[in-house]
Design an enzyme around this catalytic site. Structure first.
Site, PDB file in Angstrom:
ATOM      1  N   SER A  60      64.375 116.917  42.426  1.00  0.00           N
ATOM      2  CA  SER A  60      65.756 116.532  42.708  1.00  0.00           C
ATOM      3  C   SER A  60      66.494 117.597  43.515  1.00  0.00           C
ATOM      4  O   SER A  60      66.437 118.788  43.199  1.00  0.00           O
ATOM      5  CB  SER A  60      66.494 116.314  41.391  1.00  0.00           C
ATOM      6  OG  SER A  60      67.850 116.068  41.661  1.00  0.00           O
ATOM      7  N   LYS A 116      68.955 113.579  45.355  1.00  0.00           N
ATOM      8  CA  LYS A 116      69.942 114.570  44.911  1.00  0.00           C
ATOM      9  C   LYS A 116      70.691 114.016  43.695  1.00  0.00           C
ATOM     10  O   LYS A 116      71.057 112.833  43.690  1.00  0.00           O
ATOM     11  CB  LYS A 116      70.929 114.823  46.070  1.00  0.00           C
ATOM     12  CG  LYS A 116      72.053 115.772  45.748  1.00  0.00           C
ATOM     13  CD  LYS A 116      71.575 117.190  45.639  1.00  0.00           C
ATOM     14  CE  LYS A 116      72.600 118.058  44.927  1.00  0.00           C
ATOM     15  NZ  LYS A 116      72.033 119.368  44.554  1.00  0.00           N
ATOM     16  N   SER A 117      70.943 114.849  42.692  1.00  0.00           N
ATOM     17  CA  SER A 117      71.717 114.381  41.539  1.00  0.00           C
ATOM     18  C   SER A 117      73.070 113.876  42.013  1.00  0.00           C
ATOM     19  O   SER A 117      73.761 114.548  42.790  1.00  0.00           O
ATOM     20  CB  SER A 117      71.929 115.504  40.524  1.00  0.00           C
ATOM     21  OG  SER A 117      70.722 115.809  39.892  1.00  0.00           O
ATOM     22  N   ALA A 149      72.838 128.239  43.293  1.00  0.00           N
ATOM     23  CA  ALA A 149      73.934 127.673  42.497  1.00  0.00           C
ATOM     24  C   ALA A 149      74.714 126.767  43.440  1.00  0.00           C
ATOM     25  O   ALA A 149      75.678 127.182  44.077  1.00  0.00           O
ATOM     26  CB  ALA A 149      74.818 128.785  41.940  1.00  0.00           C
ATOM     27  N   ASN A 150      74.230 125.528  43.564  1.00  0.00           N
ATOM     28  CA  ASN A 150      74.784 124.627  44.578  1.00  0.00           C
ATOM     29  C   ASN A 150      76.052 123.916  44.132  1.00  0.00           C
ATOM     30  O   ASN A 150      76.814 123.436  44.966  1.00  0.00           O
ATOM     31  CB  ASN A 150      73.734 123.586  44.974  1.00  0.00           C
ATOM     32  CG  ASN A 150      72.537 124.237  45.622  1.00  0.00           C
ATOM     33  OD1 ASN A 150      72.691 124.999  46.561  1.00  0.00           O
ATOM     34  ND2 ASN A 150      71.353 123.994  45.090  1.00  0.00           N
ATOM     35  N   GLY A 151      76.243 123.837  42.813  1.00  0.00           N
ATOM     36  CA  GLY A 151      77.463 123.193  42.325  1.00  0.00           C
ATOM     37  C   GLY A 151      77.445 121.681  42.480  1.00  0.00           C
ATOM     38  O   GLY A 151      78.495 121.058  42.648  1.00  0.00           O
ATOM     39  N   LEU A 152      76.245 121.108  42.448  1.00  0.00           N
ATOM     40  CA  LEU A 152      76.095 119.643  42.453  1.00  0.00           C
ATOM     41  C   LEU A 152      76.773 118.951  43.631  1.00  0.00           C
ATOM     42  O   LEU A 152      77.381 117.896  43.476  1.00  0.00           O
ATOM     43  CB  LEU A 152      76.646 119.050  41.148  1.00  0.00           C
ATOM     44  CG  LEU A 152      75.668 118.839  40.015  1.00  0.00           C
ATOM     45  CD1 LEU A 152      76.386 118.261  38.795  1.00  0.00           C
ATOM     46  CD2 LEU A 152      74.523 117.920  40.418  1.00  0.00           C
ATOM     47  N   CYS A 204      74.248 119.424  33.319  1.00  0.00           N
ATOM     48  CA  CYS A 204      75.674 119.447  33.701  1.00  0.00           C
ATOM     49  C   CYS A 204      76.532 119.843  32.503  1.00  0.00           C
ATOM     50  O   CYS A 204      76.229 119.472  31.371  1.00  0.00           O
ATOM     51  CB  CYS A 204      76.121 118.070  34.142  1.00  0.00           C
ATOM     52  SG  CYS A 204      75.132 117.407  35.446  1.00  0.00           S
ATOM     53  N   LYS A 245      65.693 115.200  32.399  1.00  0.00           N
ATOM     54  CA  LYS A 245      65.362 116.515  32.955  1.00  0.00           C
ATOM     55  C   LYS A 245      66.329 117.549  32.399  1.00  0.00           C
ATOM     56  O   LYS A 245      67.497 117.499  32.712  1.00  0.00           O
ATOM     57  CB  LYS A 245      65.470 116.481  34.467  1.00  0.00           C
ATOM     58  CG  LYS A 245      65.139 117.812  35.113  1.00  0.00           C
ATOM     59  CD  LYS A 245      65.361 117.772  36.621  1.00  0.00           C
ATOM     60  CE  LYS A 245      64.970 119.074  37.248  1.00  0.00           C
ATOM     61  NZ  LYS A 245      65.571 119.258  38.560  1.00  0.00           N
TER      62      LYS A 245
HETATM   63  C1  LIG Z   1      68.543 123.395  47.057  1.00  0.00           C
HETATM   64  C2  LIG Z   1      68.257 122.879  45.674  1.00  0.00           C
HETATM   65  C3  LIG Z   1      69.009 121.829  45.174  1.00  0.00           C
HETATM   66  C4  LIG Z   1      68.755 121.337  43.892  1.00  0.00           C
HETATM   67  N1  LIG Z   1      69.483 120.296  43.423  1.00  0.00           N
HETATM   68  C5  LIG Z   1      69.188 119.770  42.204  1.00  0.00           C
HETATM   69  C6  LIG Z   1      69.872 118.621  41.725  1.00  0.00           C
HETATM   70  O1  LIG Z   1      70.732 118.033  42.392  1.00  0.00           O
HETATM   71  N2  LIG Z   1      69.539 118.150  40.497  1.00  0.00           N
HETATM   72  C7  LIG Z   1      68.567 118.720  39.710  1.00  0.00           C
HETATM   73  O2  LIG Z   1      68.292 118.216  38.615  1.00  0.00           O
HETATM   74  N3  LIG Z   1      67.902 119.816  40.155  1.00  0.00           N
HETATM   75  C8  LIG Z   1      68.186 120.324  41.359  1.00  0.00           C
HETATM   76  N4  LIG Z   1      67.488 121.412  41.831  1.00  0.00           N
HETATM   77  C9  LIG Z   1      66.432 121.984  40.974  1.00  0.00           C
HETATM   78  C10 LIG Z   1      65.068 121.421  41.375  1.00  0.00           C
HETATM   79  O3  LIG Z   1      65.005 120.012  41.209  1.00  0.00           O
HETATM   80  C11 LIG Z   1      63.969 122.070  40.499  1.00  0.00           C
HETATM   81  O4  LIG Z   1      64.149 121.728  39.146  1.00  0.00           O
HETATM   82  C12 LIG Z   1      64.006 123.569  40.625  1.00  0.00           C
HETATM   83  O5  LIG Z   1      63.907 123.944  41.986  1.00  0.00           O
HETATM   84  C13 LIG Z   1      62.868 124.227  39.816  1.00  0.00           C
HETATM   85  O6  LIG Z   1      61.649 123.860  40.320  1.00  0.00           O
HETATM   86  P1  LIG Z   1      60.649 125.012  40.814  1.00  0.00           P
HETATM   87  O7  LIG Z   1      60.434 125.882  39.623  1.00  0.00           O
HETATM   88  O8  LIG Z   1      59.416 124.237  41.227  1.00  0.00           O
HETATM   89  O9  LIG Z   1      61.358 125.662  41.943  1.00  0.00           O
HETATM   90  C14 LIG Z   1      67.735 121.920  43.103  1.00  0.00           C
HETATM   91  C15 LIG Z   1      66.980 122.977  43.624  1.00  0.00           C
HETATM   92  C16 LIG Z   1      67.229 123.453  44.883  1.00  0.00           C
HETATM   93  C17 LIG Z   1      66.406 124.584  45.395  1.00  0.00           C
END
Ligand SMILES: Cc1cc2nc3c(=O)[nH]c(=O)nc-3n(C[C@H](O)[C@H](O)[C@H](O)COP(=O)(O)O)c2cc1C
Length: 171
Positions: free
Chosen positions: A24, A48-49, A73-76, A135, A171
């Site tokens: 995501s 994307k969430s 830390a994208n802030g959703l 969240c 998740k």
């Molecule tokens: C740029 C970026 C945006 C993300 N946005 C979300 C999100 O919207 N929702 C979510 O559940 N996780 C989000 N994540 C977390 C990823 O889905 C994932 O759980 C995280 O990168 C850990 O996986 P890894 O250990 O393989 O890197 C985001 C990660 C990144 C790098």
């Protein structure tokens, strides 16, 4: 056995041709990633969430390189459920009709999750819905939804009902 069959995986309520799923947020809603990669190679794409209303996300910079990788830390940041279901998912369906879409629902209250899940469940092409339970729960002091077993159980029950048979993955 053909290579394509050997890689196939069965998840609850979902059959994928291979287990490679873009996590995501890492590919947004697919449009930018599609300029670089052939999304048809993926088993699935988690969107994307998405929240009820659009969100700008945190001020930049949002990512920081560390010796172990990076922190973000994208802030959703997201387009909100209306644009996701009326524009983003239809675009993916039109251009990648074989790609199973896993939507990702986020919210700041149980009600918000239920509304978002209900909209996703009504949208053609959504094969499963992931619940992003990291969240903050604004009605319970801002702790992440997933940290309180009772809150989480109540949330999942409501959301499963709202999903009307579409699989829910937490998740
Ligand atoms: C740029 C970026 C945006 C993300 N946005 C979300 C999100 O919207 N929702 C979510 O559940 N996780 C989000 N994540 C977390 C990823 O889905 C994932 O759980 C995280 O990168 C850990 O996986 P890894 O250990 O393989 O890197 C985001 C990660 C990144 C790098």
């Amino acid at each position: 056995m053909q290579e394509t069959q050997r890689l196939a995986v069965e998840l609850p309520g979902l059959s994928l041709k291979n287990p490679i799923i873009a996590a995501s947020g890492t590919c947004g809603y697919g449009q930018e990633a599609a300029k670089k990669y052939n999304l048809n190679h993926l088993g699935s794409l988690v969107l994307k969430s998405t929240t009820l209303h659009p969100r700008q996300g945190n001020p930049r910079p949002r990512v920081c390189e560390t010796s172990a990788g990076w922190l973000n830390a994208n802030g959703l940041q997201n387009v909100g459920i209306t644009v996701a279901t009326n524009e983003k998912i239809p675009w993916l369906r039109k251009n990648y009709p074989q790609l199973p879409i896993i939507a990702s629902a986020a919210g700041f209250s149980e009600d918000e999750y239920v509304k978002v899940v209900s909209e996703f469940a009504n949208t053609a092409g959504v094969k499963a819905i992931e619940l992003n339970v990291s969240c903050p729960n604004v009605k319970h002091g801002g702790m992440a939804m997933g940290t309180d077993p009772e809150v989480l159980q109540r949330l999942v029950k409501q959301v499963v009902k709202a999903a009307r048979g579409i699989p829910i993955y937490v998740k």
